[in-house]
Write a protein that holds these residues in place. Sequence first.
Motif, PDB file in Angstrom:
ATOM      1  N   MET A  50       0.835  -1.200   0.000  1.00 17.59           N
ATOM      2  CA  MET A  50       0.000   0.000   0.000  1.00 17.59           C
ATOM      3  C   MET A  50       0.870   1.251   0.000  1.00 17.59           C
ATOM      4  SD  MET A  50      -3.017  -1.249  -0.013  1.00 17.59           S
ATOM      5  CE  MET A  50      -4.164   0.006   0.457  1.00 17.59           C
ATOM      6  N   VAL A  51       0.478   2.236  -0.819  1.00 19.80           N
ATOM      7  CA  VAL A  51       1.169   3.521  -0.878  1.00 19.80           C
ATOM      8  C   VAL A  51       0.159   4.629  -0.597  1.00 19.80           C
ATOM      9  CG1 VAL A  51       2.985   2.779  -2.453  1.00 19.80           C
ATOM     10  CG2 VAL A  51       0.867   3.702  -3.376  1.00 19.80           C
ATOM     11  N   THR A  52       0.655   5.767  -0.136  1.00 22.22           N
ATOM     12  CA  THR A  52      -0.188   6.914   0.152  1.00 22.22           C
ATOM     13  C   THR A  52      -0.214   7.828  -1.056  1.00 22.22           C
ATOM     14  OG1 THR A  52       0.451   6.769   2.463  1.00 22.22           O
ATOM     15  CG2 THR A  52      -0.551   8.804   1.760  1.00 22.22           C
ATOM     16  N   LYS A  53      -1.420   8.191  -1.501  1.00 18.32           N
ATOM     17  CA  LYS A  53      -1.576   9.066  -2.663  1.00 18.32           C
ATOM     18  C   LYS A  53      -2.242  10.349  -2.197  1.00 18.32           C
ATOM     19  CE  LYS A  53      -2.602   9.346  -7.383  1.00 18.32           C
ATOM     20  NZ  LYS A  53      -2.078  10.668  -7.560  1.00 18.32           N
ATOM     21  N   HIS A  54      -1.626  11.487  -2.487  1.00 18.15           N
ATOM     22  CA  HIS A  54      -2.189  12.793  -2.146  1.00 18.15           C
ATOM     23  C   HIS A  54      -2.970  13.308  -3.344  1.00 18.15           C
ATOM     24  CE1 HIS A  54       0.140  13.343   1.617  1.00 18.15           C
ATOM     25  NE2 HIS A  54       0.942  12.491   1.014  1.00 18.15           N
ATOM     26  N   ASN A  55      -4.252  13.612  -3.132  1.00 18.95           N
ATOM     27  CA  ASN A  55      -5.113  14.065  -4.211  1.00 18.95           C
ATOM     28  C   ASN A  55      -5.373  15.555  -4.106  1.00 18.95           C
ATOM     29  OD1 ASN A  55      -5.417  11.401  -5.138  1.00 18.95           O
ATOM     30  ND2 ASN A  55      -7.007  11.030  -3.620  1.00 18.95           N
ATOM     31  N   LYS A  56      -5.251  16.261  -5.235  1.00 22.70           N
ATOM     32  CA  LYS A  56      -5.547  17.689  -5.283  1.00 22.70           C
ATOM     33  C   LYS A  56      -7.053  17.905  -5.243  1.00 22.70           C
ATOM     34  CE  LYS A  56      -2.131  20.344  -7.639  1.00 22.70           C
ATOM     35  NZ  LYS A  56      -1.818  21.068  -8.870  1.00 22.70           N
ATOM     36  N   PRO A  57      -7.492  19.025  -4.721  1.00 26.39           N
ATOM     37  CA  PRO A  57      -8.926  19.322  -4.768  1.00 26.39           C
ATOM     38  C   PRO A  57      -9.397  19.492  -6.216  1.00 26.39           C
ATOM     39  CG  PRO A  57      -7.815  20.712  -3.182  1.00 26.39           C
ATOM     40  CD  PRO A  57      -6.754  19.986  -3.929  1.00 26.39           C
ATOM     41  N   THR A  58     -10.528  18.861  -6.542  1.00 24.25           N
ATOM     42  CA  THR A  58     -11.132  18.988  -7.865  1.00 24.25           C
ATOM     43  C   THR A  58     -12.619  19.268  -7.686  1.00 24.25           C
ATOM     44  OG1 THR A  58     -11.628  16.631  -7.988  1.00 24.25           O
ATOM     45  CG2 THR A  58      -9.505  17.325  -8.871  1.00 24.25           C
ATOM     46  N   ALA A  59     -13.338  19.360  -8.801  1.00 23.40           N
ATOM     47  CA  ALA A  59     -14.779  19.580  -8.715  1.00 23.40           C
ATOM     48  C   ALA A  59     -15.463  18.383  -8.062  1.00 23.40           C
ATOM     49  CB  ALA A  59     -15.351  19.810 -10.105  1.00 23.40           C
ATOM     50  N   LYS A  60     -14.947  17.174  -8.339  1.00 19.77           N
ATOM     51  CA  LYS A  60     -15.516  15.962  -7.741  1.00 19.77           C
ATOM     52  C   LYS A  60     -15.231  15.895  -6.245  1.00 19.77           C
ATOM     53  CE  LYS A  60     -15.712  12.224 -11.063  1.00 19.77           C
ATOM     54  NZ  LYS A  60     -15.052  11.046 -11.556  1.00 19.77           N
ATOM     55  N   THR A  61     -13.977  16.117  -5.875  1.00 20.40           N
ATOM     56  CA  THR A  61     -13.573  16.071  -4.467  1.00 20.40           C
ATOM     57  C   THR A  61     -13.034  17.444  -4.074  1.00 20.40           C
ATOM     58  OG1 THR A  61     -11.390  15.278  -5.104  1.00 20.40           O
ATOM     59  CG2 THR A  61     -13.025  13.611  -4.504  1.00 20.40           C
ATOM     60  N   PRO A  62     -13.911  18.342  -3.600  1.00 15.78           N
ATOM     61  CA  PRO A  62     -13.477  19.714  -3.316  1.00 15.78           C
ATOM     62  C   PRO A  62     -12.440  19.830  -2.204  1.00 15.78           C
ATOM     63  CG  PRO A  62     -15.800  19.415  -2.763  1.00 15.78           C
ATOM     64  CD  PRO A  62     -15.319  18.142  -3.365  1.00 15.78           C
ATOM     65  N   ASN A  63     -12.386  18.855  -1.295  1.00 18.71           N
ATOM     66  CA  ASN A  63     -11.407  18.914  -0.209  1.00 18.71           C
ATOM     67  C   ASN A  63     -10.095  18.226  -0.550  1.00 18.71           C
ATOM     68  OD1 ASN A  63     -13.194  20.274   1.398  1.00 18.71           O
ATOM     69  ND2 ASN A  63     -14.042  18.414   2.280  1.00 18.71           N
ATOM     70  N   GLY A  64     -10.058  17.465  -1.645  1.00 20.57           N
ATOM     71  CA  GLY A  64      -8.852  16.690  -1.942  1.00 20.57           C
ATOM     72  C   GLY A  64      -8.759  15.560  -0.948  1.00 20.57           C
ATOM     73  N   GLY A  65      -7.541  15.264  -0.502  1.00 20.82           N
ATOM     74  CA  GLY A  65      -7.395  14.256   0.535  1.00 20.82           C
ATOM     75  C   GLY A  65      -6.240  13.316   0.295  1.00 20.82           C
ATOM     76  N   ILE A  66      -6.109  12.371   1.197  1.00 23.59           N
ATOM     77  CA  ILE A  66      -5.051  11.367   1.133  1.00 23.59           C
ATOM     78  C   ILE A  66      -5.725  10.005   1.056  1.00 23.59           C
ATOM     79  CG2 ILE A  66      -3.081  10.367   2.343  1.00 23.59           C
ATOM     80  CD1 ILE A  66      -2.761  13.064   3.768  1.00 23.59           C
ATOM     81  N   THR A  67      -5.313   9.197   0.075  1.00 22.68           N
ATOM     82  CA  THR A  67      -5.899   7.864  -0.080  1.00 22.68           C
ATOM     83  C   THR A  67      -4.795   6.821  -0.087  1.00 22.68           C
ATOM     84  OG1 THR A  67      -5.842   8.064  -2.486  1.00 22.68           O
ATOM     85  CG2 THR A  67      -7.897   8.666  -1.404  1.00 22.68           C
ATOM     86  N   GLN A  68      -5.171   5.608   0.262  1.00 23.67           N
ATOM     87  CA  GLN A  68      -4.257   4.471   0.224  1.00 23.67           C
ATOM     88  C   GLN A  68      -4.617   3.620  -0.988  1.00 23.67           C
ATOM     89  OE1 GLN A  68      -1.881   3.187   2.626  1.00 23.67           O
ATOM     90  NE2 GLN A  68      -1.907   5.197   3.584  1.00 23.67           N
ATOM     91  N   LYS A  69      -3.611   3.167  -1.750  1.00 24.74           N
ATOM     92  CA  LYS A  69      -3.873   2.274  -2.874  1.00 24.74           C
ATOM     93  C   LYS A  69      -2.720   1.302  -3.039  1.00 24.74           C
ATOM     94  CE  LYS A  69      -3.011   3.766  -7.140  1.00 24.74           C
ATOM     95  NZ  LYS A  69      -3.261   4.447  -8.410  1.00 24.74           N
ATOM     96  N   GLU A  70      -3.000   0.196  -3.729  1.00 28.42           N
ATOM     97  CA  GLU A  70      -1.987  -0.831  -3.933  1.00 28.42           C
ATOM     98  C   GLU A  70      -1.030  -0.409  -5.045  1.00 28.42           C
ATOM     99  OE1 GLU A  70      -5.311  -1.641  -4.194  1.00 28.42           O
ATOM    100  OE2 GLU A  70      -5.718  -3.036  -2.574  1.00 28.42           O
ATOM    101  N   ALA A  71       0.247  -0.653  -4.822  1.00 30.04           N
ATOM    102  CA  ALA A  71       1.263  -0.399  -5.837  1.00 30.04           C
ATOM    103  C   ALA A  71       1.697  -1.737  -6.434  1.00 30.04           C
ATOM    104  CB  ALA A  71       2.459   0.319  -5.220  1.00 30.04           C
ATOM    105  N   PRO A  72       2.184  -1.733  -7.679  1.00 23.41           N
ATOM    106  CA  PRO A  72       2.602  -2.987  -8.314  1.00 23.41           C
ATOM    107  C   PRO A  72       3.829  -3.607  -7.642  1.00 23.41           C
ATOM    108  CG  PRO A  72       2.311  -1.247  -9.939  1.00 23.41           C
ATOM    109  CD  PRO A  72       2.230  -0.613  -8.606  1.00 23.41           C
ATOM    110  N   ILE A  73       3.898  -4.931  -7.701  1.00 30.92           N
ATOM    111  CA  ILE A  73       5.039  -5.710  -7.212  1.00 30.92           C
ATOM    112  C   ILE A  73       5.591  -6.475  -8.405  1.00 30.92           C
ATOM    113  CG2 ILE A  73       5.773  -7.557  -5.652  1.00 30.92           C
ATOM    114  CD1 ILE A  73       3.349  -6.931  -3.928  1.00 30.92           C
ATOM    115  N   HIS A  74       6.909  -6.589  -8.507  1.00 31.36           N
ATOM    116  CA  HIS A  74       7.488  -7.332  -9.621  1.00 31.36           C
ATOM    117  C   HIS A  74       7.060  -8.792  -9.543  1.00 31.36           C
ATOM    118  CE1 HIS A  74      10.509  -8.834 -12.469  1.00 31.36           C
ATOM    119  NE2 HIS A  74      10.461  -7.598 -12.948  1.00 31.36           N
ATOM    120  N   ALA A  75       6.755  -9.373 -10.693  1.00 33.20           N
ATOM    121  CA  ALA A  75       6.214 -10.734 -10.745  1.00 33.20           C
ATOM    122  C   ALA A  75       7.187 -11.774 -10.212  1.00 33.20           C
ATOM    123  CB  ALA A  75       5.819 -11.087 -12.171  1.00 33.20           C
ATOM    124  N   SER A  76       8.487 -11.492 -10.251  1.00 30.94           N
ATOM    125  CA  SER A  76       9.463 -12.458  -9.745  1.00 30.94           C
ATOM    126  C   SER A  76       9.453 -12.533  -8.223  1.00 30.94           C
ATOM    127  CB  SER A  76      10.867 -12.093 -10.228  1.00 30.94           C
ATOM    128  OG  SER A  76      11.281 -10.863  -9.654  1.00 30.94           O
TER     129      SER A  76
END
Length: 110
Positions: A50-76
């Motif tokens: 899991m990595v932390t992603k900082h989101n800028k405020p947009t029309a959809k999300t006026p407050n922006g925010g911090i989200t957690q999402k999965e990052a890729p792992i090498h297949a080996s």
Amino acid sequence: MKQVIEKPYKLHVKTGDTVKVIAGNEKGNTGRIISVLTKTNKVVVEGLNMVTKHNKPTAKTPNGGITQKEAPIHASNVMLVEGDQVVRTGKKLNAEGKLQRYSKKTGENI
């Protein structure tokens, strides 16, 4: 200038497989594969790396925010889990002449 065309890699795991991470920060953890990135030879595992992603405020999300999402792992760095143990996989032709994945430990098709 010569244009280089990258061929997608054929990986030993597919989307939906349960895998165990064998190297890196998530070593020893298991999870299900969400997506496979064949061009970069990586996989995204549900709930791992899991990595932390900082989101800028947009029309959809006026407050922006911090989200957690999965990052890729090498297949080996992942191994397929079959039952309760990790197995190496190979490919062999089946009766119809198609490539089939099989467990090198048990010899059974996956």
